[in-house]
Enzyme design. Structure first.
Site, PDB file in Angstrom:
ATOM      1  N   TYR A  68     115.606  -7.700  -2.706  1.00 20.35           N
ATOM      2  CA  TYR A  68     116.314  -8.848  -3.102  1.00 20.35           C
ATOM      3  C   TYR A  68     117.489  -8.605  -4.370  1.00 20.35           C
ATOM      4  O   TYR A  68     116.881  -6.857  -4.836  1.00 20.35           O
ATOM      5  CB  TYR A  68     115.131  -9.245  -4.653  1.00 20.35           C
ATOM      6  CG  TYR A  68     113.578 -10.009  -3.928  1.00 20.35           C
ATOM      7  CD1 TYR A  68     114.173 -11.360  -3.600  1.00 20.35           C
ATOM      8  CD2 TYR A  68     112.865 -10.040  -4.345  1.00 20.35           C
ATOM      9  CE1 TYR A  68     112.855 -12.152  -2.890  1.00 20.35           C
ATOM     10  CE2 TYR A  68     112.102  -9.964  -3.252  1.00 20.35           C
ATOM     11  CZ  TYR A  68     111.865 -11.497  -2.504  1.00 20.35           C
ATOM     12  OH  TYR A  68     110.382 -11.928  -2.021  1.00 20.35           O
ATOM     13  N   ASP A  84     115.845 -16.215   0.037  1.00 23.50           N
ATOM     14  CA  ASP A  84     115.857 -17.429  -0.328  1.00 23.50           C
ATOM     15  C   ASP A  84     114.799 -17.940  -1.768  1.00 23.50           C
ATOM     16  O   ASP A  84     113.757 -18.449  -1.553  1.00 23.50           O
ATOM     17  CB  ASP A  84     114.918 -18.465   0.847  1.00 23.50           C
ATOM     18  CG  ASP A  84     113.369 -17.056   1.449  1.00 23.50           C
ATOM     19  OD1 ASP A  84     113.316 -16.308   0.951  1.00 23.50           O
ATOM     20  OD2 ASP A  84     112.556 -17.268   2.653  1.00 23.50           O
ATOM     21  N   HIS A 120     109.952 -18.674   4.064  1.00 20.24           N
ATOM     22  CA  HIS A 120     108.774 -17.587   3.305  1.00 20.24           C
ATOM     23  C   HIS A 120     107.659 -17.654   3.937  1.00 20.24           C
ATOM     24  O   HIS A 120     106.732 -17.939   2.724  1.00 20.24           O
ATOM     25  CB  HIS A 120     109.664 -17.656   2.088  1.00 20.24           C
ATOM     26  CG  HIS A 120     108.869 -16.460   1.168  1.00 20.24           C
ATOM     27  ND1 HIS A 120     110.445 -15.796   0.690  1.00 20.24           N
ATOM     28  CD2 HIS A 120     108.509 -15.480   0.728  1.00 20.24           C
ATOM     29  CE1 HIS A 120     110.455 -14.518  -0.169  1.00 20.24           C
ATOM     30  NE2 HIS A 120     108.656 -14.829   0.007  1.00 20.24           N
TER      31      HIS A 120
HETATM   32  C1  FMN Z   1     101.653 -12.098   0.109  1.00 18.36           C
HETATM   33  C2  FMN Z   1     103.262 -11.863   0.229  1.00 18.36           C
HETATM   34  C3  FMN Z   1     103.899 -11.317   0.093  1.00 18.36           C
HETATM   35  C4  FMN Z   1     105.690 -11.789   0.553  1.00 18.36           C
HETATM   36  N1  FMN Z   1     106.404 -10.721  -0.687  1.00 18.36           N
HETATM   37  C5  FMN Z   1     107.767 -11.194  -0.049  1.00 18.36           C
HETATM   38  C6  FMN Z   1     108.769 -10.031  -0.594  1.00 18.36           C
HETATM   39  O1  FMN Z   1     108.310  -9.151  -1.665  1.00 18.36           O
HETATM   40  N2  FMN Z   1     109.927 -10.140  -0.269  1.00 18.36           N
HETATM   41  C7  FMN Z   1     110.360 -10.948   1.142  1.00 18.36           C
HETATM   42  O2  FMN Z   1     110.962 -11.569   1.934  1.00 18.36           O
HETATM   43  N3  FMN Z   1     109.300 -11.933   1.858  1.00 18.36           N
HETATM   44  C8  FMN Z   1     107.681 -12.080   1.368  1.00 18.36           C
HETATM   45  N4  FMN Z   1     106.839 -12.620   1.943  1.00 18.36           N
HETATM   46  C9  FMN Z   1     107.195 -13.290   2.625  1.00 18.36           C
HETATM   47  C10 FMN Z   1     107.659 -12.713   4.775  1.00 18.36           C
HETATM   48  O3  FMN Z   1     108.448 -11.345   4.388  1.00 18.36           O
HETATM   49  C11 FMN Z   1     107.063 -13.798   5.307  1.00 18.36           C
HETATM   50  O4  FMN Z   1     108.540 -14.810   5.191  1.00 18.36           O
HETATM   51  C12 FMN Z   1     106.269 -14.249   5.569  1.00 18.36           C
HETATM   52  O5  FMN Z   1     104.824 -14.192   5.206  1.00 18.36           O
HETATM   53  C13 FMN Z   1     105.834 -14.792   7.008  1.00 18.36           C
HETATM   54  O6  FMN Z   1     104.708 -15.363   7.489  1.00 18.36           O
HETATM   55  P1  FMN Z   1     103.585 -15.532   8.164  1.00 18.36           P
HETATM   56  O7  FMN Z   1     102.753 -14.598   6.410  1.00 18.36           O
HETATM   57  O8  FMN Z   1     102.832 -16.678   7.687  1.00 18.36           O
HETATM   58  O9  FMN Z   1     103.864 -14.439   9.147  1.00 18.36           O
HETATM   59  C14 FMN Z   1     105.518 -12.231   1.223  1.00 18.36           C
HETATM   60  C15 FMN Z   1     104.456 -12.980   1.752  1.00 18.36           C
HETATM   61  C16 FMN Z   1     103.285 -12.536   1.263  1.00 18.36           C
HETATM   62  C17 FMN Z   1     102.225 -14.112   2.246  1.00 18.36           C
END
Ligand code: FMN
Length: 255
Positions: free
Chosen positions: A22, A50, A144
């Site tokens: 980020y 995002d 996300h």
């Molecule tokens: C617990 C959790 C923490 C996440 N933390 C981040 C993060 O720090 N940075 C980021 O770009 N996306 C983050 N994401 C989003 C994931 O990178 C991703 O876009 C998303 O989980 C994809 O969908 P899915 O879980 O259905 O596969 C997070 C998702 C979850 C569930």
């Protein structure tokens, strides 16, 4: 927002690793992380765009979510944000992440690293075109995991428009809702170069640690191979647009 450091992850495996960042209000912190990732052999930077602000995560607010200890920032600043409004994670994001993030910041990022930069969080063909113009090496279509804004489109539903707009200039990846090999197959058929997986990995980890994660990836691979076999596709290259029907085509055929 990892609980392990860049270096710990690098020394734990020799897989190809991308480093997700980020942009912080304090650019020196982002720059330091990028340099640490470079030194630790990461192959690309994934800039998440995002989260200018954290979405309103009502469960986190209700449960008074405590931000985990983010070890990458030890010695740089305190990640122990407190909030009387509910979610400490939200308070942490508000105080540290730069909500003024804009296209010029990709230029800044390119000026501080030689690593290819992927942009994560694109959901429209307009932004995909701008991202290519800004010099990104790849696009991750993502909402996300539906965690930021209600009514944001599902990533898979905008995949094709982005692929068309990008015209093969950079690879297009997609994440969100990939739960089965059939989901991987659909994304590949619609033009994704690869898919990314979030929660299934976490679920596997929670159930059985490393073996659980391995099992999740094996299941997805087995299911993809079965889908390919049953669709007449001996190789990934044989998966074509003709193998899937989207809602738009269903609508056209009923007009
Ligand atoms: C617990 C959790 C923490 C996440 N933390 C981040 C993060 O720090 N940075 C980021 O770009 N996306 C983050 N994401 C989003 C994931 O990178 C991703 O876009 C998303 O989980 C994809 O969908 P899915 O879980 O259905 O596969 C997070 C998702 C979850 C569930």
């Amino acid at each position: 927002m990892s609980m392990c450091t860049v270096e710990e992850v690098a020394s734990s495996c020799d897989a190809i690793r991308f480093f997700q960042i980020y942009v912080h209000k304090r650019r020196d912190i982002t720059a330091q992380l990028v340099q640490r990732a470079e030194r630790s052999g990461y192959k690309a930077i994934v800039l998440t765009v995002d989260v200018p602000k954290l979405g309103r995560r009502e469960a986190d607010i209700k449960n008074k979510m405590v931000a985990p200890q983010l070890k990458n920032f030890e010695g740089l600043f305190s990640t122990q944000a407190v909030s009387d409004k509910g979610s400490c994670l939200e308070a942490y994001a508000d105080s540290t992440l730069d909500a003024s993030l804009n296209w010029k910041d990709i230029g800044w990022l390119r000026s501080i690293t030689k690593l290819p930069i992927l942009i994560k969080g694109v959901l429209t063909h307009e932004d995909a075109i701008k991202a290519v113009e800004a010099g990104v090496a790849g696009i991750v279509i993502s909402n996300h995991g539906g965690r930021q804004l209600d009514y944001a489109p599902a990533a898979i539903s905008v995949l094709e428009e982005v692929v068309h707009a990008v015209k093969g200039k950079v690879p297009v990846f997609v994440d969100g809702g990939v739960r089965r090999g059939t989901d991987v197959f659909k994304a590949l058929a619609l033009g994704a170069q690869a898919v990314l997986i979030g929660r299934p990995v976490l679920y596997g980890l929670a159930v059985k640690g490393e073996a659980g994660v391995r099992r999740v990836t094996e299941m997805l691979k087995d299911e993809l191979e079965l889908t390919m076999a049953l669709s007449g596709c001996p190789t990934i290259k044989d998966i074509t647009r003709g193998h899937v029907i989207t809602d738009r085509e269903r609508l056209h055929s009923s007009l």
